[in-house]
Design a protein around this motif. Structure first.
Motif, PDB file in Angstrom:
ATOM      1  N   ILE A  39       0.862  -1.187   0.000  1.00 54.02           N
ATOM      2  CA  ILE A  39       0.000   0.000   0.000  1.00 54.02           C
ATOM      3  C   ILE A  39       0.895   1.232   0.000  1.00 54.02           C
ATOM      4  O   ILE A  39       1.707   1.392   0.902  1.00 54.02           O
ATOM      5  N   GLN A  99      14.995  -0.838  -6.762  1.00 55.64           N
ATOM      6  CA  GLN A  99      15.976  -0.521  -5.724  1.00 55.64           C
ATOM      7  C   GLN A  99      15.399  -0.886  -4.360  1.00 55.64           C
ATOM      8  O   GLN A  99      15.706  -1.940  -3.818  1.00 55.64           O
ATOM      9  N   CYS A 100      14.516  -0.044  -3.808  1.00 59.73           N
ATOM     10  CA  CYS A 100      13.960  -0.401  -2.487  1.00 59.73           C
ATOM     11  C   CYS A 100      12.954  -1.527  -2.583  1.00 59.73           C
ATOM     12  O   CYS A 100      12.667  -2.188  -1.595  1.00 59.73           O
ATOM     13  N   GLY A 101      12.389  -1.731  -3.762  1.00 62.31           N
ATOM     14  CA  GLY A 101      11.516  -2.882  -3.983  1.00 62.31           C
ATOM     15  C   GLY A 101      10.060  -2.683  -3.605  1.00 62.31           C
ATOM     16  O   GLY A 101       9.237  -3.568  -3.810  1.00 62.31           O
ATOM     17  N   TYR A 102       9.728  -1.513  -3.048  1.00 57.11           N
ATOM     18  CA  TYR A 102       8.370  -1.358  -2.529  1.00 57.11           C
ATOM     19  C   TYR A 102       7.323  -1.242  -3.639  1.00 57.11           C
ATOM     20  O   TYR A 102       6.244  -1.809  -3.546  1.00 57.11           O
ATOM     21  N   ARG A 136       9.968   5.842  -6.909  1.00 58.17           N
ATOM     22  CA  ARG A 136      10.732   7.007  -6.482  1.00 58.17           C
ATOM     23  C   ARG A 136      12.240   6.744  -6.578  1.00 58.17           C
ATOM     24  O   ARG A 136      13.023   7.677  -6.475  1.00 58.17           O
ATOM     25  N   CYS A 137      12.635   5.469  -6.744  1.00 58.37           N
ATOM     26  CA  CYS A 137      14.069   5.137  -6.687  1.00 58.37           C
ATOM     27  C   CYS A 137      14.749   5.127  -8.046  1.00 58.37           C
ATOM     28  O   CYS A 137      15.850   5.627  -8.197  1.00 58.37           O
TER      29      CYS A 137
ATOM     30  N   TYR B  25       8.648  -5.765   4.813  1.00 58.71           N
ATOM     31  CA  TYR B  25       8.638  -4.389   5.300  1.00 58.71           C
ATOM     32  C   TYR B  25       7.871  -4.395   6.636  1.00 58.71           C
ATOM     33  O   TYR B  25       7.252  -5.416   6.992  1.00 58.71           O
ATOM     34  N   MET B 194       8.386   5.463  -1.277  1.00 56.86           N
ATOM     35  CA  MET B 194       7.151   4.743  -1.648  1.00 56.86           C
ATOM     36  C   MET B 194       6.558   3.979  -0.467  1.00 56.86           C
ATOM     37  O   MET B 194       5.352   3.813  -0.377  1.00 56.86           O
ATOM     38  N   GLU B 195       7.412   3.497   0.434  1.00 61.09           N
ATOM     39  CA  GLU B 195       6.868   2.927   1.676  1.00 61.09           C
ATOM     40  C   GLU B 195       6.759   4.063   2.687  1.00 61.09           C
ATOM     41  O   GLU B 195       7.774   4.637   3.078  1.00 61.09           O
ATOM     42  N   PRO B 196       5.557   4.392   3.123  1.00 64.47           N
ATOM     43  CA  PRO B 196       5.447   5.397   4.183  1.00 64.47           C
ATOM     44  C   PRO B 196       6.108   4.867   5.457  1.00 64.47           C
ATOM     45  O   PRO B 196       6.544   3.716   5.513  1.00 64.47           O
ATOM     46  N   VAL B 244      13.313  -1.755   4.090  1.00 67.04           N
ATOM     47  CA  VAL B 244      12.885  -0.356   4.164  1.00 67.04           C
ATOM     48  C   VAL B 244      12.649   0.149   2.743  1.00 67.04           C
ATOM     49  O   VAL B 244      13.545   0.093   1.901  1.00 67.04           O
ATOM     50  N   GLY B 245      11.433   0.629   2.518  1.00 65.10           N
ATOM     51  CA  GLY B 245      11.020   0.992   1.160  1.00 65.10           C
ATOM     52  C   GLY B 245      11.345   2.420   0.787  1.00 65.10           C
ATOM     53  O   GLY B 245      10.473   3.221   0.492  1.00 65.10           O
ATOM     54  N   GLY B 246      12.643   2.721   0.783  1.00 69.44           N
ATOM     55  CA  GLY B 246      13.075   4.057   0.393  1.00 69.44           C
ATOM     56  C   GLY B 246      13.122   4.995   1.579  1.00 69.44           C
ATOM     57  O   GLY B 246      12.380   4.837   2.553  1.00 69.44           O
ATOM     58  N   HIS B 493      18.738   0.680   2.073  1.00 69.42           N
ATOM     59  CA  HIS B 493      17.284   0.541   1.887  1.00 69.42           C
ATOM     60  C   HIS B 493      16.960   0.789   0.419  1.00 69.42           C
ATOM     61  O   HIS B 493      16.123   1.614   0.092  1.00 69.42           O
ATOM     62  N   GLY B 494      17.670   0.050  -0.441  1.00 68.79           N
ATOM     63  CA  GLY B 494      17.449   0.167  -1.877  1.00 68.79           C
ATOM     64  C   GLY B 494      18.740   0.390  -2.635  1.00 68.79           C
ATOM     65  O   GLY B 494      18.817   0.141  -3.829  1.00 68.79           O
TER      66      GLY B 494
END
Lengths: 162, 805
Positions: A39, A99-102, A136-137, B25, B194-196, B244-246, B493-494
């Motif tokens: 999300i 990169q961060c994978g999210y 964003r990465c 995460y 992207m991950e809050p 950690v998403g960024g 974290h990326g």
């Protein structure tokens, strides 16, 4: 007041009772423990929650689970068939498409649909298809290359199958 | 050292879990019996809280507790700020507001319930009686008499004033043939990882231990600070940064929600989780930039710069986060850019405003500086009617002048600015581009070429220059089976250091990359570390790994010498083997990381540690070290080494970015024709990862130049509060980036690496703005404020058409 639903997720049939207001993404993540779907914005703008519903890429943060009664859902966890990576997953790995994978699970699901609709897309078509997914990465360039790589892999597979 | 991996395009070892949705995460970690927290936040930018009524919320089925500022303020220490400046006014920043709220999104109360839906329902029922107060929003106006004062106890909105720089600036500007002045704006940005943010905490009452999973870039520093806030023993507090998403600086911080969740978990004796929504993320996670400044640059007729002064108002927001007041000081440090400027002065006025705090966002004070200097050089070039490239060349220090001392007090380690510039000019075909531009202009087309030559300060940094240590740590272990474990204090974290550090270790130890595991982000597993920010993880953290391995190899060599009974003979190490004589070199191929095969049978027994003739493998040595039956006298058993690396200087990567745009006269839209970047980050461990860092940075810079802006209206309402209104670049907005590199190593560390995480946001913004300004220069445009929107451009063209300009 809960409602009964019957949903097939990644080929497995699930029956359950959900609150009518429960979002599909919460159903997948919390009820089925499929946490690969993320999300990122809750307003269907970032695409991190993209899954395939009856073959169509949709944002699971703005669908209710009850709307899915009788549907077939594919999440990122269901993309690799029998432990073998999907060509899109391979493409992302080979071309550093993450990169961060999210955002990655959503990106990959959307990319898979782009290639299903158009097996030979131009860079512009890929970029247009990814409009609804934010990263964003990476700055997207490696993602475009990853999708092109996947397109090539899928074409050569089709050629072999023929 | 083998060279199978370092310098090569090795696929990332972290990717298999990420591309299959199998990573964890914070929100993916499930503990039984977890409660969920939801915050009620201020809807006003500035107001007195007359009362908070939580009674209806507490009655919602599933609600376990509701806490307000009155319940917790005396029990949890203030949110920390590490920026120490002379005469700094630091407001008391508590985890929840009690008497006043200072920005939209300021947390007032927290609801804890059995599930998120119930918590959200209940938060909506909390009644807050506000008395609205007038707001101070503009960092310049807030300093003027008559402005509402945010923190009454200070009697002013000025948090600090600071002057820095060397050389006689007055004399320097007087000695100039001309002085150009320009107001420069660096708008507020939202980092938008992207991950809050998210926090999960569990308290173990038997052990009296606290475990916190939080989405952070600085697990160890966060643990120390949160332990202090809670008055909880640090050594019983485990903090884990899972996947950690960024971050981009937004998670280089210690937040109110983290400490409060820790306190709640102890109060209720149940795990408690809070996951930030995107709306909260834009309201209450730090913002970046936020500077309005006045530039003066003096130059001689031949283009030589004599001096630069920058008077800047920094929009700090209403409270300090970890580094809030310190960020503008980095702007001051980098105001020399990559030029010889004999006198530089920065005058910073740090100002409280009724907004969220600003803090480190990718580049953190340095993109602001680079933007100022690069705009300044362009203004000089435009004023002189010269090519911007020539003005830059005129003021570059030569490679022989390094280490190069700036009038901001820095020593640039190494650089060849002309080298990177020339390469970028060649790749772009710059002179041909200028010819084409001239032709196009005759046809009425608006084509612009922007050039930025930048230098950045990376590998933060020597401890003397840092608030809480500038070193980094590593432990490297060879396990009894010969597998290699690397523990790093960096917290990627990326960025991909699970791969690049494994590349390093695999080459130094002569093992396969799959036999190396890199562990980070868990304070109970990893020795104390500083974390990932300031483009430091590889240059400082990687160097710690390098030294730890060298230290480990010294011990291993002694054990091998003993096992081989080498006596007076010299033992050498190559390709994973210790030999009394040098072994033959095998032709090296690049083994790639592979997915672990399912159902692989585990080895039935440990291998034989006995030496085979004239050589022993690293595995033999590791096993011997652990069995400890045959070790040199007085040697400690085991095979591990820890190293804390303290760098002697920062590093100063640099490069040239060139943007070419064409503007649509009808719509004002800006279309990229080319984007060329030549970056020099010293030696490269994995070129694919470096490209990824540069590309991502350029696109964030493009966001600042053309799209992004945190907008508060005149009441302090956050207008850009969702991703519908805050314009993060999308795939179709981006030009194809043509990347190349030059390689000028540094002597700050033995690997010669400099850092690259922030190069894009530092180098690209001025190039893109310069390109748009250049395109509009036939219409008399010399400067435009960011973000340059099509509407702005369209109005300029329109005015020009009607002759109103």
């Amino acid at each position: 007041m809960k409602t009964k639903i019957n949903v097939t997720v990644n080929g497995v049939s699930h029956q359950g009772e959900v609150e009518p207001r429960m979002l599909l993404v919460h159903y997948l993540r919390d009820a089925l423990n499929l946490t690969g779907t993320h999300i990122g914005c809750e307003t269907s703008l970032c695409g991190a929650c993209t899954v395939l519903v009856d073959g169509l890429a949709v944002k699971s943060c703005t669908l209710f689970a009850v709307q899915l009664d009788g549907s077939k859902v594919t999440t990122i966890e269901g993309l690799a068939a029998e432990g073998k990576l999907h060509p899109v997953q391979e493409g992302f790995w080979e071309h550093h498409g993450l990169q961060c994978g999210y955002c990655t699970p959503g990106m990959i699901m959307t990319a898979a649909q782009i290639l299903e609709r158009n097996p030979d897309p131009s860079d512009e078509e890929i970029r247009h298809g990814l409009e609804g997914n934010l990263c964003r990465c990476t700055g997207y360039q490696h993602i475009v290359q990853a999708v092109q790589c996947a397109a090539k892999k899928m074409k050569s597979k089709t050629a072999v199958a023929r | 050292m083998a060279e199978n991996y370092v310098g090569k395009r090795v696929k990332r070892t972290e990717d298999p879990r990420l591309i299959q949705g199998l990573a964890h995460y914070v929100d993916d970690i499930k503990l039984p019996d977890t409660l969920h927290a939801v915050f009620l936040r201020s809807i006003y930018a500035h107001a007195r809280i007359k009362s908070v009524d939580t009674s209806a919320a507490a009655k919602v089925p599933g609600v376990v507790a509701v806490y307000t500022g009155k319940d917790v303020s005396a029990k949890i220490g203030p949110v920390p700020c590490a920026g120490a400046l002379p005469d700094l006014k630091t407001p008391d920043h508590r985890v929840l507001a009690t008497n006043k709220v200072y920005f939209v999104g300021h947390p007032i109360a927290v609801v804890v319930a059995e599930n998120r839906y119930a918590a959200k329902d209940a938060a909506d029922l909390i009644q807050v009686d506000y008395e609205e107060l007038p707001v101070a929003l503009d960092e310049e106006k807030a300093t003027q008499p008559g402005s509402p004062v945010i923190h009454e106890q200070f009697g002013t909105n000025v948090a600090y004033k600071l002057t820095a720089g060397e050389g006689d600036i007055e004399a320097a500007l007087k000695s100039a043939d001309k002085v150009i002045k320009q107001r420069i704006l660096n708008q507020r940005l939202a980092p938008i990882a992207m991950e809050p943010r998210g926090v999960l905490v569990r308290y173990y009452p038997g052990e009296q231990e606290l475990t916190m999973w939080t989405s952070t870039q600085i697990p160890h520093l966060a643990r120390t600070q949160i332990a202090l806030m809670l008055g909880f023993p640090e050594n019983k507090f485990r903090l884990i940064a899972p996947e950690v998403g960024g971050g981009f600086g937004s998670k280089l911080n210690v937040y109110a929600e983290e400490a409060l969740l820790g306190w709640i978990a102890m109060q209720l004796n149940r795990p408690v989780k809070w996951i930030e929504s995107r709306r909260e993320n834009i309201q209450a996670t730090i913002h970046g930039r936020g500077q309005t400044g006045y530039l003066e640059i003096g130059y001689k007729k031949d283009g030589t710069i004599t001096g630069l002064r920058y008077n800047v108002f920094a929009d700090l927001g209403s409270y300090f986060q970890l580094l809030t007041p310190a960020i503008p000081t980095l702007t001051g440090l980098m105001l020399s850019g990559c030029y010889k400027i004999p006198a530089i002065q920065i005058n910073v006025t740090g100002v409280f405003t009724n907004k969220m705090a600003t803090d480190a966002y990718r580049g953190a004070g340095r993109p602001e500086a680079t933007y100022v200097v690069e705009r300044a050089l362009d203004l000089v070039a435009a004023d002189m009617g010269k090519d911007p490239v020539e003005v830059r060349r005129k003021n570059f220090p030569a490679p022989s002048e390094f280490p190069f001392k700036t009038a901001t007090g820095l020593f640039y380690d190494s650089g060849n600015y002309e080298g990177a510039l020339k390469k970028a000019l060649d790749i772009s075909g710059y002179h041909k581009l200028r010819d084409e531009q001239a032709k196009a202009r005759k046809e009425g087309r608006l084509i612009g070429i922007g050039v930025s030559t930048y230098v950045e300060i990376c590998a933060l940094g020597p401890s003397q220059a840092m608030p809480a240590g500038g070193w980094e740590s590593a432990t490297v272990r060879i396990e009894p089976t010969g597998k290699v474990t690397v523990l790093t204090g960096a917290s990627p974290h990326g960025q991909g250091q699970e791969t690049s550090f494994a590349q390093l270790a695999a080459d130094q130890l002569g093992v396969h990359i799959n036999d190396v595991t890199v562990i980070h982000g868990d304070t109970s597993i990893v020795q104390y570390g500083i974390g990932t920010f300031g483009s430091r993880a590889t240059a400082v953290g990687g160097t710690a790994v390098w030294y730890a391995i060298e230290k480990l190899k010294e011990k291993a060599n002694k054990i091998a010498h003993h096992l081989l009974e080498a006596g007076e003979g010299k033992v050498t190490f190559k390709d994973g083997k210790f030999s009394v004589e040098a072994p033959k070199v095998k032709a090296a191929s690049v083994p790639e990381p592979v997915l672990p095969a399912a159902g692989m049978a585990p080895g039935a027994s440990l291998p034989d540690p006995e030496p085979h003739g004239k050589h022993v493998s690293l595995q033999d040595v590791a096993l011997a070290a652990h069995l400890a039956k045959s070790l040199p006298q007085d040697m400690e058993p085991g095979l591990s080494a820890t190293y804390f690396f303290e760098p002697k200087n920062f590093t100063f990567p640099f490069g040239t970015h060139i943007a070419v745009v064409e503007i649509d006269r009808e719509t004002g839209e800006i279309h990229f024709q080319r984007y060329v970047a030549v970056d020099d980050c010293g030696k490269v461990i994995n070129p694919m990862l470096v490209d990824g860092q540069v590309q991502g940075g350029i696109v964030q810079a493009l966001g600042q130049a053309l799209f992004e802006e945190v907008v508060y209206d005149d009441q302090g309402q956050l207008v850009s509060g969702t991703l519908m209104d805050y314009a993060v670049p999308r795939a179709s907005n981006i030009p194809w980036m043509e990347l190349d590199r030059t390689e000028t190593p540094t002597d700050v560390n033995p690997m010669g690496v400099k850092g690259v995480g922030e190069a894009g946001t530092i180098g690209a913004t001025p190039a893109i703005v310069a390109a748009v300004v250049d395109a509009l220069s036939p219409l008399g445009v010399r400067h435009l404020d960011m973000p340059i929107k099509p509407e702005t451009v369209w109005r300029i063209i329109g005015k020009n058409k009607t002759g109103a300009a």
